[in-house]
Design a protein around this motif. Structure first.
Motif, PDB file in Angstrom:
ATOM      1  N   GLU A   1      65.082  83.885   8.549  1.00  0.00           N
ATOM      2  CA  GLU A   1      65.805  85.182   7.604  1.00  0.00           C
ATOM      3  C   GLU A   1      64.808  85.810   6.857  1.00  0.00           C
ATOM      4  O   GLU A   1      64.719  85.827   5.701  1.00  0.00           O
ATOM      5  N   GLY A   2      63.534  86.196   7.613  1.00  0.00           N
ATOM      6  CA  GLY A   2      62.690  86.954   6.837  1.00  0.00           C
ATOM      7  C   GLY A   2      61.624  86.263   5.882  1.00  0.00           C
ATOM      8  O   GLY A   2      61.223  86.779   4.799  1.00  0.00           O
ATOM      9  N   ARG A   3      61.661  84.953   5.924  1.00  0.00           N
ATOM     10  CA  ARG A   3      60.936  84.104   5.075  1.00  0.00           C
ATOM     11  C   ARG A   3      59.669  83.604   5.750  1.00  0.00           C
ATOM     12  O   ARG A   3      59.741  83.319   7.076  1.00  0.00           O
ATOM     13  N   TYR A   4      58.603  83.280   5.199  1.00  0.00           N
ATOM     14  CA  TYR A   4      57.402  83.110   5.685  1.00  0.00           C
ATOM     15  C   TYR A   4      56.764  81.673   5.065  1.00  0.00           C
ATOM     16  O   TYR A   4      56.686  81.903   3.567  1.00  0.00           O
ATOM     17  N   LEU A   5      55.976  81.045   5.720  1.00  0.00           N
ATOM     18  CA  LEU A   5      55.181  80.062   5.062  1.00  0.00           C
ATOM     19  C   LEU A   5      53.629  80.422   5.176  1.00  0.00           C
ATOM     20  O   LEU A   5      53.332  80.415   6.465  1.00  0.00           O
ATOM     21  N   VAL A   6      52.983  80.760   4.036  1.00  0.00           N
ATOM     22  CA  VAL A   6      51.563  80.802   3.966  1.00  0.00           C
ATOM     23  C   VAL A   6      50.787  79.529   3.591  1.00  0.00           C
ATOM     24  O   VAL A   6      51.081  79.033   2.248  1.00  0.00           O
ATOM     25  N   GLU A   7      50.001  78.977   4.427  1.00  0.00           N
ATOM     26  CA  GLU A   7      49.368  78.002   3.938  1.00  0.00           C
ATOM     27  C   GLU A   7      47.702  78.226   3.890  1.00  0.00           C
ATOM     28  O   GLU A   7      47.309  79.083   4.729  1.00  0.00           O
ATOM     29  N   ALA A   8      47.298  77.693   2.667  1.00  0.00           N
ATOM     30  CA  ALA A   8      45.899  77.869   2.519  1.00  0.00           C
ATOM     31  C   ALA A   8      45.172  76.594   1.923  1.00  0.00           C
ATOM     32  O   ALA A   8      45.931  75.788   1.242  1.00  0.00           O
ATOM     33  N   GLU A   9      43.939  76.768   1.935  1.00  0.00           N
ATOM     34  CA  GLU A   9      43.185  75.686   1.105  1.00  0.00           C
ATOM     35  C   GLU A   9      42.435  76.465  -0.211  1.00  0.00           C
ATOM     36  O   GLU A   9      41.971  77.408   0.263  1.00  0.00           O
ATOM     37  N   VAL A  10      42.689  75.858  -1.228  1.00  0.00           N
ATOM     38  CA  VAL A  10      42.213  76.818  -2.617  1.00  0.00           C
ATOM     39  C   VAL A  10      41.459  75.727  -3.377  1.00  0.00           C
ATOM     40  O   VAL A  10      42.236  74.661  -3.546  1.00  0.00           O
ATOM     41  N   PRO A  11      40.583  76.103  -3.916  1.00  0.00           N
ATOM     42  CA  PRO A  11      39.900  75.181  -4.864  1.00  0.00           C
ATOM     43  C   PRO A  11      40.906  75.080  -6.306  1.00  0.00           C
ATOM     44  O   PRO A  11      41.548  76.074  -6.751  1.00  0.00           O
ATOM     45  N   LEU A  12      41.013  73.964  -6.645  1.00  0.00           N
ATOM     46  CA  LEU A  12      41.915  73.575  -7.774  1.00  0.00           C
ATOM     47  C   LEU A  12      41.631  74.455  -9.104  1.00  0.00           C
ATOM     48  O   LEU A  12      42.568  74.783  -9.756  1.00  0.00           O
TER      49      LEU A  12
END
Length: 122
Positions: free
Chosen positions: A62-73
């Motif tokens: 339904e128009g929702r996406y999951l964006v996965e990332a690695e990010v420094p705390l």
């Protein structure tokens, strides 16, 4: 005699540290952000500005996406506020420890300087 031993130990540690070419490591987090399709671009841009690396984008429903990332705390401070602003309050995220990575020399100097200032305040 105890003080002489402490001084010798401190000097030995400083010399070993200098010779070891030590590096500073920082915790990197696995961040999973759920957003509507109209917010993907701004969210990815914000994660990149936080020195993050997007590892995946998946359509959920339904128009929702999951964006996965690695990010420094270190750069995740204030993320919830920023995400709410970018998504008009409709984005959500989870965060979990992923691994440690070496810090760039410029950022390492910044962290070390901050620690020196903090140490002087105590």
């Amino acid at each position: 005699h105890r003080r002489d031993f402490e001084i010798a130990g401190s000097m030995a540690f400083k010399e070993a540290y200098r010779r070891a070419s030590a590096i500073l490591l920082e915790p990197v987090m696995q961040v999973a952000t759920q957003v509507g399709d109209e917010h993907i671009g701004p969210v990815i841009k914000d994660l990149a500005a936080r020195r993050g690396t997007v590892t995946g984008v998946e359509f959920e429903a339904e128009g929702r996406y999951l964006v996965e990332a690695e990010v420094p705390l270190r750069t995740m401070s204030g993320y919830v506020t920023g995400l709410r602003s970018l998504t008009s309050g409709h984005g959500s995220y989870t965060m979990a420890f992923a691994h440690y990575e070496p810090v760039d020399a410029e950022i390492a100097e910044e962290i070390i300087s901050e620690q020196r200032v903090e140490k002087r305040r105590r």
